[in-house]
Design an enzyme around this catalytic site. Structure first.
Site, PDB file in Angstrom:
ATOM      1  CB  SER A 261      -0.945  -0.068   1.197  1.00  0.00           C
ATOM      2  OG  SER A 261      -2.089   0.661   0.914  1.00  0.00           O
ATOM      3  CE  LYS A 265      -0.165   5.233  -1.712  1.00  0.00           C
ATOM      4  NZ  LYS A 265      -1.170   4.521  -2.408  1.00  0.00           N
ATOM      5  CD1 TRP A 352      -8.022   3.332  -1.261  1.00  0.00           C
ATOM      6  CD2 TRP A 352      -9.770   4.338  -2.238  1.00  0.00           C
ATOM      7  NE1 TRP A 352      -7.964   4.662  -0.948  1.00  0.00           N
ATOM      8  CE2 TRP A 352      -9.027   5.296  -1.535  1.00  0.00           C
ATOM      9  CE3 TRP A 352     -10.912   4.735  -2.940  1.00  0.00           C
ATOM     10  CZ2 TRP A 352      -9.376   6.651  -1.511  1.00  0.00           C
ATOM     11  CZ3 TRP A 352     -11.266   6.087  -2.911  1.00  0.00           C
ATOM     12  CH2 TRP A 352     -10.501   7.018  -2.200  1.00  0.00           C
ATOM     13  CG  HIS A 402      -5.790  -2.525   1.225  1.00  0.00           C
ATOM     14  ND1 HIS A 402      -5.147  -2.223   0.051  1.00  0.00           N
ATOM     15  CD2 HIS A 402      -5.196  -1.782   2.178  1.00  0.00           C
ATOM     16  CE1 HIS A 402      -4.218  -1.328   0.286  1.00  0.00           C
ATOM     17  NE2 HIS A 402      -4.212  -1.041   1.564  1.00  0.00           N
TER      18      HIS A 402
HETATM   19  C1  GCU Z   1      -5.336   4.796   2.135  1.00  0.00           C
HETATM   20  C2  GCU Z   1      -4.835   5.551   0.924  1.00  0.00           C
HETATM   21  C3  GCU Z   1      -4.105   4.635  -0.048  1.00  0.00           C
HETATM   22  C4  GCU Z   1      -3.058   3.830   0.681  1.00  0.00           C
HETATM   23  C5  GCU Z   1      -3.671   3.113   1.856  1.00  0.00           C
HETATM   24  C6  GCU Z   1      -2.669   2.335   2.706  1.00  0.00           C
HETATM   25  O1  GCU Z   1      -6.372   3.949   1.768  1.00  0.00           O
HETATM   26  O2  GCU Z   1      -5.941   6.169   0.320  1.00  0.00           O
HETATM   27  O3  GCU Z   1      -3.507   5.385  -1.057  1.00  0.00           O
HETATM   28  O4  GCU Z   1      -2.437   2.944  -0.212  1.00  0.00           O
HETATM   29  O5  GCU Z   1      -4.290   4.045   2.704  1.00  0.00           O
HETATM   30  O6  GCU Z   1      -1.510   2.717   2.786  1.00  0.00           O
HETATM   31  O7  GCU Z   1      -3.085   1.352   3.319  1.00  0.00           O
END
Ligand code: GCU
Length: 426
Positions: A261, A265, A352, A402
């Site tokens: 997540s 990134k 998402w 997720h």
């Molecule tokens: C939020 C955010 C995402 C990210 C996520 C996470 O949902 O919007 O961009 O990837 O948190 O880090 O779990």
């Protein structure tokens, strides 16, 4: 507003714009490109015609563009000093050794990176490594009472249970979003797992007075292009790689970056920016990592900048309502990996993070892999849930939500085995 005030404001604006745009125009001056910008076309519109031009011109240009308009500029590498602390050779039922390494970034008062190195005991040669960034501290990745609790600020979100007053407690061991990493699986298959905590670099808050920010900044960065948290976390990957290349237990040619997540990134950006990272697993990374900025499914550029204003630089929000002005999309970040293998992994319920959009990013990066003369993405459509595409541009799609689970790690290790021809220990 009178003329004098207007003139002063204009000069101020121009000054800012000029400082920010030594090499690139202001966001508002960029042309709209509704379709994905071609990674094999230079910023000035000229096509890339040779591998050499890709390596010497286009790749550095793309790296600069991503830093300038999105993540912020990475500071130069400092000279690090690594110190080995506690170590044990009887972890995971006697199959693994653990050591704790502290990376000193070379500036008085600057934070140190606490690294946990877990290596298989039966290795006969330096081992391939999955280097992963965690959300809540190294003590959450492996439930061993001898692993030090992270002493730094830790968020009190549902991701990190067992945290009281932003400090880890014994109750946090092996708990939370990072608890299901496949450490035992990886060890059994002959891989080292190395991990560090994002908050050692930059606490996950919109507060640039802590972490590495007061101590390090790129010399060419302006207020608008200064690095955000994702870049700081990625820079952490680079510093741990600095150390790993000196560790004799580790095969320095086979280091993969992993993150889930928001950490995905960072893993993606880190690997794209640094060729020493040989493979990447940006897991469910989504917006700001592996999904299209121009996408219409799941999180948008505006949504991420509004909720997490500290993750990217101060230029990226200028694209909130103008994503078509971005001179790249995330397929070009993947293309920076070429010819190195990278696997995107997604879950059916994690809409998402836009799983189909992520697949499209791989499809669009494929041409750069082919241009460099290697296989890119072998699949022409998204695989069924529960199956993996293991071509050099890989994709794993599973049922569920997720999260990181053992099934994800099995997919990573299968992918790494294939591309690194890793012999299995059992
Ligand atoms: C939020 C955010 C995402 C990210 C996520 C996470 O949902 O919007 O961009 O990837 O948190 O880090 O779990």
């Amino acid at each position: 507003m009178n003329y004098a005030t207007f003139f002063c404001l204009l000069m101020l604006l121009m000054g800012t714009t000029m400082a920010q745009t030594k090499t690139f125009p202001a966001a508002s001056a960029l042309p709209e490109q509704k379709a994905l910008p071609d990674p094999l076309v230079m910023f000035d519109g000229k096509p890339v015609t040779s591998k050499e031009q890709w390596v010497k011109q286009r790749r550095p240009e793309l790296k600069a563009l991503f830093q300038h308009y999105m993540y912020g500029y990475l500071p130069a590498a400092p000279k690090i000093k690594a110190t080995v602390g506690k170590s044990f050779n009887d972890a995971l039922g006697g199959t693994a050794s653990i050591k704790e390494v502290t990376i000193d970034l070379g500036k008085v008062g600057a934070p140190k990176i606490n690294v946990l190195v877990i290596t298989p005991n039966n290795a006969k040669a330096p081992v391939p490594t999955i280097l992963g960034l965690n959300f809540c501290g190294n003590h959450t990745v492996l439930n061993d009472p001898r692993v030090s609790l992270n002493p730094n600020w830790i968020p009190t979100t549902q991701y990190c249970p067992g945290v009281v007053n932003n400090q880890a407690t014994e109750a946090a061991r092996g708990k939370g979003i990072d608890s299901e990493w496949g450490v035992a699986q990886a060890i059994a298959r002959g891989y080292a797992v190395v991990t560090f905590y994002n908050g050692d670099l930059a606490p996950d808050t919109p507060d640039f007075t802590r972490g590495v920010f007061p101590y390090f900044s790129a010399t060419n960065a302006t207020k608008e292009t200064a690095w955000g948290n994702v870049a700081a976390w990625a820079w952490g990957f680079h510093r741990v790689v600095d150390y790993l290349r000196t560790d004799k237990a580790i095969d320095k040619t086979r280091i993969a970056a992993f993150g889930h997540s928001r950490m995905g990134k960072a893993a993606m950006f880190a690997a794209a920016m640094d060729e020493r990272i040989a493979m990447a697993f940006p897991h469910q990374a989504g917006m700001g990592g592996t999904s299209p900025n121009r996408g219409t499914v799941g999180e948008s550029v505006k949504a991420i900048n509004d909720r997490f204003p500290h993750w990217f630089n101060d230029t990226f929000p200028l694209f909130n309502d103008h994503t078509a002005r971005l001179p790249f999309d995330q397929h070009s970040l993947v293309a920076l990996m070429a010819p190195r293998p990278v696997m995107f992994s997604c879950a059916v319920e994690d809409t998402w993070s836009n799983p189909a959009g992520q697949f499209e990013m791989l499809q669009a990066a494929d041409k750069v892999y082919k241009f460099l003369g290697v296989e890119g993405l072998s699949a022409t459509k998204m695989p069924e849930a529960g199956t993996a595409v293991n071509s050099r541009l890989g994709y794993f799609y599973r049922n569920g939500k997720h999260s990181t689970i053992g099934e994800d790690w099995k997919a990573f290790l299968d992918f790494a085995d294939k591309h690194w021809q890793t012999p299995r220990v059992k």
